[in-house]
Write a protein that holds these residues in place. Structure first.
Motif, mmCIF file in Angstrom:
data_model
loop_
_atom_site.group_PDB
_atom_site.id
_atom_site.type_symbol
_atom_site.label_atom_id
_atom_site.label_comp_id
_atom_site.label_asym_id
_atom_site.label_seq_id
_atom_site.Cartn_x
_atom_site.Cartn_y
_atom_site.Cartn_z
ATOM 1 N N GLU A 80 0.860 -1.295 -0.182
ATOM 2 C CA GLU A 80 0.096 0.208 0.163
ATOM 3 C C GLU A 80 0.949 1.227 -0.135
ATOM 4 O O GLU A 80 1.975 1.441 1.213
ATOM 5 C CB GLU A 80 -0.760 0.389 1.381
ATOM 6 C CG GLU A 80 -1.963 0.785 1.649
ATOM 7 C CD GLU A 80 -2.785 0.964 0.219
ATOM 8 O OE1 GLU A 80 -2.884 2.048 -0.480
ATOM 9 O OE2 GLU A 80 -3.772 -0.578 0.098
ATOM 10 N N ARG A 116 -0.541 1.489 -6.766
ATOM 11 C CA ARG A 116 -1.785 1.056 -6.520
ATOM 12 C C ARG A 116 -2.822 0.438 -6.912
ATOM 13 O O ARG A 116 -3.138 -1.373 -6.648
ATOM 14 C CB ARG A 116 -2.778 1.925 -5.363
ATOM 15 C CG ARG A 116 -3.625 1.488 -4.359
ATOM 16 C CD ARG A 116 -4.481 2.511 -3.514
ATOM 17 N NE ARG A 116 -3.341 3.023 -2.857
ATOM 18 C CZ ARG A 116 -3.534 4.816 -2.745
ATOM 19 N NH1 ARG A 116 -3.825 5.265 -3.848
ATOM 20 N NH2 ARG A 116 -2.309 4.950 -2.013
ATOM 21 N N LYS A 119 -0.913 -3.779 -6.910
ATOM 22 C CA LYS A 119 -0.977 -3.992 -5.771
ATOM 23 C C LYS A 119 -1.572 -5.206 -4.954
ATOM 24 O O LYS A 119 -0.950 -6.493 -4.620
ATOM 25 C CB LYS A 119 -2.045 -3.641 -4.158
ATOM 26 C CG LYS A 119 -2.152 -3.642 -3.290
ATOM 27 C CD LYS A 119 -3.117 -2.778 -2.247
ATOM 28 C CE LYS A 119 -3.148 -3.756 -1.161
ATOM 29 N NZ LYS A 119 -4.046 -2.372 -0.198
#
Length: 192
Positions: A80, A116, A119
């Motif tokens: 993150e 992101r 991720k």
């Protein structure tokens, strides 16, 4: 082009490796079990997935303090990314991405959103360590010279911020208006 009309679809995009944009290093290891996180003055950034990675405030040796900012931090296991805008200490397995050229906090926020999107590839058994981060490719808008379009990223993030601020102000203005109406009718919000 007015800032309020910026659209991602109107831009040219290209692929960039994080290792070409950032110096990537692992944070200095501070054992979170041995520090008081409630009485310090400096942010302690760990692998948490919320609250910008903040896991309290600590006091620690100045040699462990990260004074370069703004930067991105990203926990190995959580993957993150967060923007750090102030000095901070890091916990174990936190990568610090220091831009090779000056990036504003808004540009770093844009890059964090792009990062992101990857991720899902990472987990506790396949971490986003500094070696993998250097090879991680992300999409960014580009200028006519095929360089990252820093101005567009800056303006786009400011546009989003302005929209959110306007929405919050509208919400609170609506609450104030409703409160005045209820008071005028002899009722208060507490009575509803």
């Amino acid at each position: 082009m007015a800032m309020s009309n910026l659209k991602l679809a109107d831009r040219e995009w290209d692929i960039f490796l994080l290792g070409d944009l950032f110096h990537i290093e692992i944070g200095k290891n501070i054992d979170g079990n041995k520090v008081n996180r409630e009485s310090g003055k400096t942010a302690y950034i760990t692998r948490k997935e919320q609250n910008n990675g903040l896991d309290g405030f600590i006091d620690h040796e100045p040699d462990f303090l990260n004074n370069n900012y703004p930067v991105l931090t990203i926990g190995n296991e959580t993957a993150e990314p967060f923007v750090q805008r102030y000095p901070f200490f890091t916990g174990t397995k936190v990568n610090i991405l220091k831009p090779k050229q000056e990036f504003s906090a808004s540009v770093l926020s844009f890059i964090a959103v792009s990062l992101r999107q990857h991720k899902f590839k990472y987990s506790y058994s396949f971490t986003i360590n500094s070696t993998r981060l250097k090879r991680q490719a992300i999409l960014l808008p580009v200028t006519s010279d095929r360089l990252p379009d820093l101005q567009f990223m800056e303006d786009f993030m400011k546009q989003i911020e302005q929209r959110k601020i306007s929405a919050i102000l509208s919400y609170y203005n609506g609450l104030l208006s409703n409160n005045k109406l209820h008071r005028g009718g002899g009722k208060t919000l507490d009575a509803i």
